[in-house]
Design an enzyme around this catalytic site. Sequence first.
Site, short mmCIF file in Angstrom:
data_model
loop_
_atom_site.label_atom_id
_atom_site.label_comp_id
_atom_site.label_asym_id
_atom_site.label_seq_id
_atom_site.Cartn_x
_atom_site.Cartn_y
_atom_site.Cartn_z
CD GLU A 199 7.43 15.40 -23.11
OE1 GLU A 199 7.00 16.40 -22.49
OE2 GLU A 199 6.71 14.42 -23.40
CG HIS A 206 -1.10 10.11 -24.90
ND1 HIS A 206 -1.67 10.41 -23.70
CD2 HIS A 206 0.24 10.13 -24.70
CE1 HIS A 206 -0.72 10.60 -22.80
NE2 HIS A 206 0.44 10.44 -23.39
NE ARG A 211 1.36 16.75 -13.34
CZ ARG A 211 2.00 15.95 -12.50
NH1 ARG A 211 1.74 16.02 -11.21
NH2 ARG A 211 2.89 15.08 -12.92
CD GLU A 252 -3.16 15.96 -16.16
OE1 GLU A 252 -2.02 15.52 -15.99
OE2 GLU A 252 -3.94 15.57 -17.02
CG ASN A 291 -1.55 16.49 -20.44
OD1 ASN A 291 -0.58 15.79 -20.18
ND2 ASN A 291 -2.60 16.59 -19.64
CG HIS A 344 1.34 14.78 -23.91
ND1 HIS A 344 2.17 15.84 -24.17
CD2 HIS A 344 2.07 13.92 -23.15
CE1 HIS A 344 3.34 15.64 -23.58
NE2 HIS A 344 3.31 14.49 -22.95
CE LYS A 402 0.01 13.64 -14.91
NZ LYS A 402 -0.25 14.05 -16.30
NE ARG A 410 -4.20 -1.82 1.64
CZ ARG A 410 -4.30 -2.91 2.40
NH1 ARG A 410 -3.53 -3.06 3.45
NH2 ARG A 410 -5.21 -3.81 2.11
CG HIS A 428 5.99 9.98 -24.42
ND1 HIS A 428 4.63 9.97 -24.68
CD2 HIS A 428 6.21 11.04 -23.60
CE1 HIS A 428 4.06 10.98 -24.03
NE2 HIS A 428 5.00 11.64 -23.37
CE LYS A 480 5.91 17.19 -14.63
NZ LYS A 480 6.02 15.93 -15.31
#
Length: 359
Positions: A181, A248, A237, A233, A241, A244, A139, A117, A261, A223
């Site tokens: 990026e 994606h 945030r 997000e 993206n 993206h 993330k 956990r 990526h 960042k």
Amino acid sequence: MPSYTVRTATTQYDAIVERNLLPRLAQFLPPRLSQIFVVTTRDVWTYHHALIETALAGRPWHVLFFPGGEDKKRLSEVEALAEQMMAHGADRASLVIGFGGGIVTDVAGFLAAIFLRGIPVLQIPTTLLGQVDAAVGGKTGVNLLAGKNLIGSFHQPLAVLIDPEVLRTLPEREYRAGLYEVLKCGVIRSQPLFDEMAFHAAEILALHPTRLESIICESVRIKCEVVTADEKEGDLRRILNFGHTIGHALEAETRYTRFLHGEAVAFGMNAATRLAHLTGHLPLAGCNTILNCIEQFGAIPSLDGISAENLLARLGSDKKTLHGKVHFVLPTHIGQVKITSGVDPELILQATRDALASQ
Ligand code: GLY
């Protein structure tokens, strides 16, 4: 030692950028650890194992290998790593170190987030993309067949150790994928970073040490600032993206095998920049400036066989889709973006077709 802090409701940590930082790794370990599990790939280990072995000498630690590759970023691999940790007697006083590119730090972070956990993770990114984006901000996650990072969790690291020296062994293609990026950070939030990328591309491509440190620092600063303002997000945030949404879709359409990526993000930024212009958010001059700058960092793999219609059809299964609405991050000036939904699908199609034709 430039260092940037992420502050969230529950924690605070530093992302430290320093050449030859890794030999000092032991200074960043918390006290009273039972065991340390270094999650990495065989490639990264081949190049850099001596740094970790020396830094962790005298401590109880194990190396766990992840096969690497976007197609291996799956729940089954996380389970396999967790089984190995249990076999070594891991407990809640154990630490995971993510040592590799963005895929490795995402997987290592997720492993730490769910093992017993939740145990701590320390991130040591070894690719430019990992250093400026993936390893900072907590993330973590893995892919489903339906899309990228559809299972995951926010799990902030204890620290992020960024050593630009490790980039010297990075394949040129991986390095360029990271530069896209960096360029993203400039477009969304920093005209000076964008200008540095635009006017000093040759030095940056040649890994000029001062330039490299400068672009890494500015990207990490951005960042940390964005994550501090909006860890989960909910709002700001989302600007990270940029590129993206279609990026994606391109990765999913090619089953995560054709593009890195960062390369998919480069294509997504190309399409989103065109879309910003088509929707009246960005004047033509700004659009061309961004497109030219993306192009300076080289070509991405062939887009043969990819249709704009198929990419559009994939947008609905992206996790950024909210209430069935696809969101786009669109530049309005260099250094400023707007998040928008409800964009006319015909314009998305046109921007994507134009981006495909431009490659
Ligand atoms: N890579 C985007 C983010 O960390 O939010």
